[in-house]
Design a protein around this motif. Structure first.
Motif: not given
Length: 70
Positions: A1-11
């Protein structure tokens, strides 16, 4: 299954990058929680800096204390 990369805040990205720098400066081969704490303490802006200022915490003393126990 495709796992999306987590999106991290700039900080968050900046804190992790600074954690890497802290680890390298200390000639250590891993990034631990202490490195993250030291990285966050270096920042003069942001939530942590404001919270510590409101609590009258001297960041340099705290940074030295954290560094001493690592």
């Amino acid at each position: 299954p495709f796992v999306e990369k987590p999106r991290l805040a700039t900080s968050t990205k900046a804190a992790l990058e600074m954690s890497l720098r802290v680890s390298l400066e200390r000639a250590e081969r891993r990034i631990g929680t202490g490195h993250v704490v030291l990285a966050v303490l270096r920042s003069e802006r942001g939530t942590v800096a404001r919270a510590l200022a409101c609590a009258d915490v001297d960041r340099s003393v705290l940074r030295d204390s954290v560094g001493a126990v690592m």
